[in-house]
Design an enzyme around this catalytic site. Structure first.
Site, PDB file in Angstrom:
ATOM      1  N   HIS A   1       9.319  -0.594   9.165  1.00  0.00           N
ATOM      2  CA  HIS A   1       8.443  -1.962   8.618  1.00  0.00           C
ATOM      3  C   HIS A   1       9.156  -2.788   8.485  1.00  0.00           C
ATOM      4  O   HIS A   1       8.711  -4.037   7.670  1.00  0.00           O
ATOM      5  CB  HIS A   1       7.119  -1.391   9.474  1.00  0.00           C
ATOM      6  N   ASP A   2       7.982  -1.555   6.678  1.00  0.00           N
ATOM      7  CA  ASP A   2       8.042  -2.914   5.633  1.00  0.00           C
ATOM      8  C   ASP A   2       9.107  -3.245   5.143  1.00  0.00           C
ATOM      9  O   ASP A   2       9.338  -4.374   4.694  1.00  0.00           O
ATOM     10  CB  ASP A   2       7.260  -2.061   4.672  1.00  0.00           C
TER      11      ASP A   2
ATOM     12  N   ASN B   1      -1.940  -2.271  10.166  1.00  0.00           N
ATOM     13  CA  ASN B   1      -2.157  -3.103   8.721  1.00  0.00           C
ATOM     14  C   ASN B   1      -3.169  -4.000   9.316  1.00  0.00           C
ATOM     15  O   ASN B   1      -4.204  -4.628   8.184  1.00  0.00           O
ATOM     16  CB  ASN B   1      -0.923  -3.733   7.595  1.00  0.00           C
TER      17      ASN B   1
ATOM     18  N   GLU C   1      -1.981  -3.203  15.711  1.00  0.00           N
ATOM     19  CA  GLU C   1      -0.710  -2.894  14.074  1.00  0.00           C
ATOM     20  C   GLU C   1      -1.788  -2.457  13.473  1.00  0.00           C
ATOM     21  O   GLU C   1      -2.958  -2.660  13.222  1.00  0.00           O
ATOM     22  CB  GLU C   1      -0.310  -3.588  14.000  1.00  0.00           C
TER      23      GLU C   1
ATOM     24  N   THR D   1       2.676  -5.620   2.941  1.00  0.00           N
ATOM     25  CA  THR D   1       3.204  -5.026   3.904  1.00  0.00           C
ATOM     26  C   THR D   1       1.958  -4.053   3.847  1.00  0.00           C
ATOM     27  O   THR D   1       2.231  -2.496   3.639  1.00  0.00           O
ATOM     28  CB  THR D   1       4.635  -4.039   3.107  1.00  0.00           C
TER      29      THR D   1
ATOM     30  N   ASN E   1       0.334  -0.025  17.383  1.00  0.00           N
ATOM     31  CA  ASN E   1       0.508   1.680  17.234  1.00  0.00           C
ATOM     32  C   ASN E   1      -0.625   2.391  16.889  1.00  0.00           C
ATOM     33  O   ASN E   1      -0.743   3.135  17.280  1.00  0.00           O
ATOM     34  CB  ASN E   1       1.368   1.226  15.724  1.00  0.00           C
TER      35      ASN E   1
ATOM     36  N   ASP F   1       0.853  -1.501   0.306  1.00  0.00           N
ATOM     37  CA  ASP F   1      -0.262  -0.004  -0.058  1.00  0.00           C
ATOM     38  C   ASP F   1       1.080   1.049   0.091  1.00  0.00           C
ATOM     39  O   ASP F   1       0.712   2.211   0.039  1.00  0.00           O
ATOM     40  CB  ASP F   1      -0.790   0.152   1.095  1.00  0.00           C
TER      41      ASP F   1
ATOM     42  N   ASP G   1       7.536   3.786   4.251  1.00  0.00           N
ATOM     43  CA  ASP G   1       8.400   2.844   3.760  1.00  0.00           C
ATOM     44  C   ASP G   1       7.617   1.331   3.096  1.00  0.00           C
ATOM     45  O   ASP G   1       8.405   0.659   2.501  1.00  0.00           O
ATOM     46  CB  ASP G   1       8.334   1.993   5.692  1.00  0.00           C
ATOM     47  N   ASP G   2       6.789   1.561   2.348  1.00  0.00           N
ATOM     48  CA  ASP G   2       6.900   0.076   1.697  1.00  0.00           C
ATOM     49  C   ASP G   2       7.342   0.468   0.279  1.00  0.00           C
ATOM     50  O   ASP G   2       8.416   0.052   0.159  1.00  0.00           O
ATOM     51  CB  ASP G   2       5.706   0.275   0.595  1.00  0.00           C
TER      52      ASP G   2
END
Ligand code: BDR
Ligand code: CA
Length: 315
Positions: free
Chosen positions: A240-241, A167, A165, A125, A159, A9, A13-14
């Site tokens: 993250h991703d 996602n 979280e 992700t 988060n 998405d 970070d993706d």
């Protein structure tokens, strides 16, 4: 060689994860067969555009299929505050030249699973809507997937809420379908992703490059760092991703424990929580998910920075 299908998405970070993957793809470390996008950090039209744009900027030819606009049951919560109105830190890049694939995300997942039965690795992700829709359409899909590495959830923290979280919280029903599907899943949750971040000090090599690619990276990294600072008082870019992407190639970056994991759908304070049973006996059900609990943060951070520097220096 790993045959990979990322579901994203994009998202700052993706985008870092995609650049990392494109470098690995060009070096023959894995083969990215396609890519699906879903509504998440921003609306799906924008995540598709961003994903195609990043692949274009990195010079790899990966078809991108557009997926779900919204979660299975509820409206989508986007995060412009964290990722920018365009999902890429308000860099407002010119639109990509390439168009999205003419197959849907579900079709792409399905087709590749038939073409490479038992060989396909999924990297997610993003909210798990695309994969859930595909599994609802054909539950036997699970048996054709080699494994899935999913950024999402957490054992000890959340988060978007104290326990959820983003996602997973964006589409808990989808996450439950995927977690219960029987796919061999590695969960890369906040317990490990919160340990991998860059602060301004970590960016010196990028700052030293001084070209358009490095400036783009710095702009998006600093944008999300600013958002984290406003939210938590700590200026940093949490990776993250990219960590989930790296685990596809280097599973030993994390230590995992196989646990029974399910997703809370109805709790007044806990909707979207990944409920991880670590009691060593399994009254809730079978151990179905490999949960990452430790990460070699230094090794990963060096690996990711080297990859991004490699891309930036080639510009
Ligand atoms: C996850 O949520 C999104 O905002 C990020 O891109 C990442 O996939 C972190 O909770
Ligand atoms: Ca994401």
């Amino acid at each position: 060689m790993i045959k990979l299908l990322p579901d994203v998405d994009t998202g700052i970070d993706d985008a870092l994860a995609l650049i990392f993957l494109s470098e690995a793809h060009k070096q023959g470390q894995l083969e990215i067969l396609g890519c699906t996008a879903v509504g998440g950090n921003v609306e799906v039209e924008q995540t598709v555009r961003n994903t195609i744009k990043i692949w274009e900027m990195t010079g790899v030819d990966i078809p991108v299929a557009s997926g779900a606009e919204r979660p299975l049951l509820y409206p989508l919560n986007t995060s412009p505050f964290v990722h920018g109105d365009d999902g890429l830190g308000n860099t407002f890049l010119p639109p990509p030249k390439i168009s999205p694939s003419d197959v849907t995300a579900t079709d792409m997942i399905m087709r590749l699973s038939h073409q490479f039965p038992g060989k396909l690795t999924l990297l997610t992700t993003a909210p798990l809507t695309n994969l859930a829709v595909a599994l609802l359409q054909d539950p036997s899909l699970a048996g054709r997937i080699c494994e899935a590495v999913c950024m999402g959830g957490g054992v000890f923290t959340g988060n978007v809420s104290a326990v959820a979280e983003a996602n997973i919280a964006n589409d808990p029903e989808a996450a439950r379908i995927v977690f219960r599907s029987g796919i061999d899943i590695t969960m890369i949750g906040l317990d490990v992703t919160h340990q991998v971040f860059w602060e301004e000090n970590d960016l010196k090599a990028l700052v030293g490059i001084g070209n358009e690619r490095a400036d783009f990276l710095l702009q998006i990294i600093r944008y999300i760092s600013g958002a984290y600072e406003k939210l938590s008082g700590w200026r940093r870019c949490v990776l993250h991703d990219p960590l989930a992407a790296a685990v596809c190639l280097y599973p030993d970056l994390v230590k995992t424990e196989k646990c029974h994991v399910d997703v809370e759908l109805s709790g007044e304070l806990t909707r979207g929580m990944t409920v991880v049973d670590r009691r060593g006996r399994t009254p809730l059900g079978e151990e179905n998910i490999k949960v990452a609990l430790e990460v070699d943060a230094e090794r990963f951070k060096i690996m990711l920075m080297d990859s991004l520097l490699g891309w930036a220096q080639g510009g």
